[in-house]
Scaffold this motif. Structure first.
Motif, short mmCIF file in Angstrom:
data_model
loop_
_atom_site.label_atom_id
_atom_site.label_comp_id
_atom_site.label_asym_id
_atom_site.label_seq_id
_atom_site.Cartn_x
_atom_site.Cartn_y
_atom_site.Cartn_z
N GLY A 1 -23.67 19.63 1.54
CA GLY A 1 -22.49 19.57 0.69
C GLY A 1 -21.73 18.28 0.88
N TYR A 2 -20.48 18.30 0.44
CA TYR A 2 -19.65 17.10 0.43
C TYR A 2 -18.24 17.45 0.88
N ILE A 3 -17.55 16.44 1.39
CA ILE A 3 -16.16 16.63 1.76
C ILE A 3 -15.32 15.55 1.09
N VAL A 4 -14.20 15.97 0.52
CA VAL A 4 -13.26 15.06 -0.13
C VAL A 4 -11.93 15.18 0.59
N GLN A 5 -11.39 14.06 1.02
CA GLN A 5 -10.10 14.05 1.71
C GLN A 5 -9.06 13.34 0.85
N ILE A 6 -8.04 14.08 0.44
CA ILE A 6 -6.92 13.50 -0.28
C ILE A 6 -5.82 13.24 0.74
N CYS A 7 -5.57 11.98 1.00
CA CYS A 7 -4.63 11.61 2.06
C CYS A 7 -3.19 11.55 1.53
N PRO A 8 -2.21 11.75 2.40
CA PRO A 8 -0.81 11.66 1.98
C PRO A 8 -0.44 10.24 1.60
N PRO A 9 0.64 10.04 0.85
CA PRO A 9 1.06 8.69 0.47
C PRO A 9 1.34 7.83 1.71
N LEU A 10 1.03 6.57 1.61
CA LEU A 10 1.34 5.63 2.69
C LEU A 10 2.85 5.43 2.78
N GLU A 11 3.37 5.29 3.97
CA GLU A 11 4.80 5.06 4.15
C GLU A 11 5.15 3.63 3.77
N ASN A 12 6.33 3.48 3.16
CA ASN A 12 6.84 2.15 2.77
C ASN A 12 5.82 1.39 1.94
N PHE A 13 5.26 2.07 0.95
CA PHE A 13 4.24 1.47 0.10
C PHE A 13 4.53 1.85 -1.35
N PRO A 14 4.54 0.87 -2.27
CA PRO A 14 4.19 -0.55 -2.07
C PRO A 14 5.37 -1.36 -1.54
N THR A 15 5.05 -2.58 -1.10
CA THR A 15 6.07 -3.51 -0.66
C THR A 15 6.26 -4.57 -1.74
N ASP A 16 6.95 -5.64 -1.39
CA ASP A 16 7.12 -6.75 -2.33
C ASP A 16 6.00 -7.78 -2.20
N ASP A 17 5.01 -7.49 -1.37
CA ASP A 17 3.92 -8.44 -1.11
C ASP A 17 2.59 -7.81 -1.53
N PRO A 18 2.08 -8.15 -2.73
CA PRO A 18 0.83 -7.56 -3.22
C PRO A 18 -0.37 -7.82 -2.30
N VAL A 19 -0.44 -8.99 -1.69
CA VAL A 19 -1.57 -9.31 -0.82
C VAL A 19 -1.52 -8.45 0.44
N ARG A 20 -0.33 -8.29 1.00
CA ARG A 20 -0.17 -7.44 2.18
C ARG A 20 -0.57 -6.01 1.85
N ASP A 21 -0.13 -5.51 0.69
CA ASP A 21 -0.48 -4.15 0.29
C ASP A 21 -1.99 -3.99 0.14
N THR A 22 -2.63 -5.00 -0.43
CA THR A 22 -4.09 -4.95 -0.62
C THR A 22 -4.80 -4.96 0.72
N ARG A 23 -4.29 -5.73 1.67
CA ARG A 23 -4.87 -5.73 3.01
C ARG A 23 -4.83 -4.33 3.62
N ILE A 24 -3.72 -3.65 3.43
CA ILE A 24 -3.57 -2.31 3.98
C ILE A 24 -4.61 -1.37 3.37
N LEU A 25 -4.78 -1.44 2.05
CA LEU A 25 -5.74 -0.56 1.38
C LEU A 25 -7.17 -0.87 1.81
N MET A 26 -7.49 -2.15 1.97
CA MET A 26 -8.84 -2.49 2.40
C MET A 26 -9.11 -2.02 3.83
N ARG A 27 -8.11 -2.07 4.68
CA ARG A 27 -8.30 -1.56 6.05
C ARG A 27 -8.52 -0.05 6.04
N GLU A 28 -7.78 0.64 5.18
CA GLU A 28 -7.97 2.09 5.04
C GLU A 28 -9.40 2.39 4.58
N LEU A 29 -9.87 1.61 3.62
CA LEU A 29 -11.23 1.80 3.11
C LEU A 29 -12.26 1.51 4.20
#
Length: 313
Positions: free
Chosen positions: A250-278
């Motif tokens: 079978g398969y497992i799907v995890q729906i994670c809670p919203p990230l704290e203090n996201f988004p910020t005013d820095d799109p590149v910083r936000d993207t870094r965070i998402l890529m690290r999560e991935l």
């Protein structure tokens, strides 16, 4: 993109489309088998593809060498083999997602964190479901649909007209709407309608709102539009991570809670965070990530083209 109107498939009976018809028939026939049999047979096909597609194998080898430099040559070779098995398994997952019983899919997919999706939709401003390109992607859609009053996604047409028609019909069993991947206006409108929108931005992107962002420590051209979309719409971003279980049951799907203090005013910083999560999720099932995609293409010429033949190991 307007609502899709299915056209007759009769016009696609010319010889150029016969390979697609053959694959389509194999996918439909495979559904009579138990799920584990489907996966097992498809994995064998995937191993064969690893030999038949040397260029794709090379891309996977180069990506893994960059992203997992501590692995030995033998370990990377074993991972490439498992990756092509996962690609093969994807044929069964496509069959189940596009043509199979929705009840069967829901029985073999366990979803964790449903409450985060319910709470986010209750806000009425839409939800961006951030996830990545993993091989079981097509089975994710029918699993999520019962949780989403309205589920939509971006879409890129395939060159083969018959394959495109079959794919769109298959996906529209789960999606209420598909729209062009280039239509930001339609994406925002969908969020304003309180839709849950599938959002995959982990592959190479060199257009407007892109930047070099580390992916496993290596700079990669990546879309940074997430921050802007969230600001425009007021939508909530939820990370959705999924994988096939190691025993293929079978398969497992995890729906994670919203990230704290996201988004910020820095799109590149936000993207870094998402890529690290991935990246963190990829490490739990590295063979299931889409390594045959040229993740590090499109970079400035000052960066090494890791896919050049001179870089073959």
């Amino acid at each position: 993109m307007a609502a899709h109107k299915s056209s007759s498939l009769i016009k696609y009976w010319t010889p150029r489309y016969w390979p697609v018809w053959f694959l389509f028939g194999c996918l439909r026939i495979s559904l009579i088998l138990p799920v584990r049999w489907q996966i097992n047979i498809s994995k064998r096909v995937g191993r064969l593809l690893g030999w038949l597609l040397p260029e794709r194998r090379h891309i996977a080898e180069r990506n893994l060498a960059v992203c997992f430099p501590k692995l030995s040559t033998e370990e990377r070779g074993a991972l490439v083999k498992k990756h092509f098995e996962a690609i093969g398994a994807a044929f069964s997952e496509i069959a189940m997602g596009w043509f199979g019983s929705k009840q069967v899919v829901q029985n073999i997919v366990r979803i964790e964190g449903q409450e985060h999706l319910v709470k986010a939709l209750d806000k009425g401003k839409g939800v961006l479901l951030f996830c990545g390109h993993f091989t079981p992607l097509e089975i994710l859609y029918p699993a999520l649909k019962p949780l989403c009053p309205k589920l939509t996604a971006m879409y890129r047409p395939m060159r083969n007209k018959l394959a495109d028609e079959i794919m769109r019909r298959g996906r529209l069993r789960s999606f209420d709407q598909l729209f062009s991947k280039y239509s930001v206006r339609q994406l925002v409108k969908s969020l304003n309608d309180n839709s849950a929108v599938m959002y995959l931005t982990d592959q190479c992107y060199t257009g407007k709102n892109s930047a070099l962002v580390p992916f496993f420590g290596e700079p990669a051209m990546t879309s940074t539009a997430t921050t802007r979309l969230l600001r425009l719409s007021g939508a909530t971003l939820l990370r959705v991570f999924y994988k096939r279980l190691e025993d293929d049951t079978g398969y497992i799907v995890q729906i994670c809670p919203p990230l704290e203090n996201f988004p910020t005013d820095d799109p590149v910083r936000d993207t870094r965070i998402l890529m690290r999560e991935l990246e963190n999720h990829i490490r739990t099932c590295p063979e299931q990530y889409a390594w045959i995609h040229k993740r590090f293409k499109g970079r400035p010429k000052t960066y090494t083209n890791i896919y050049n033949k001179a870089n073959r190991s």
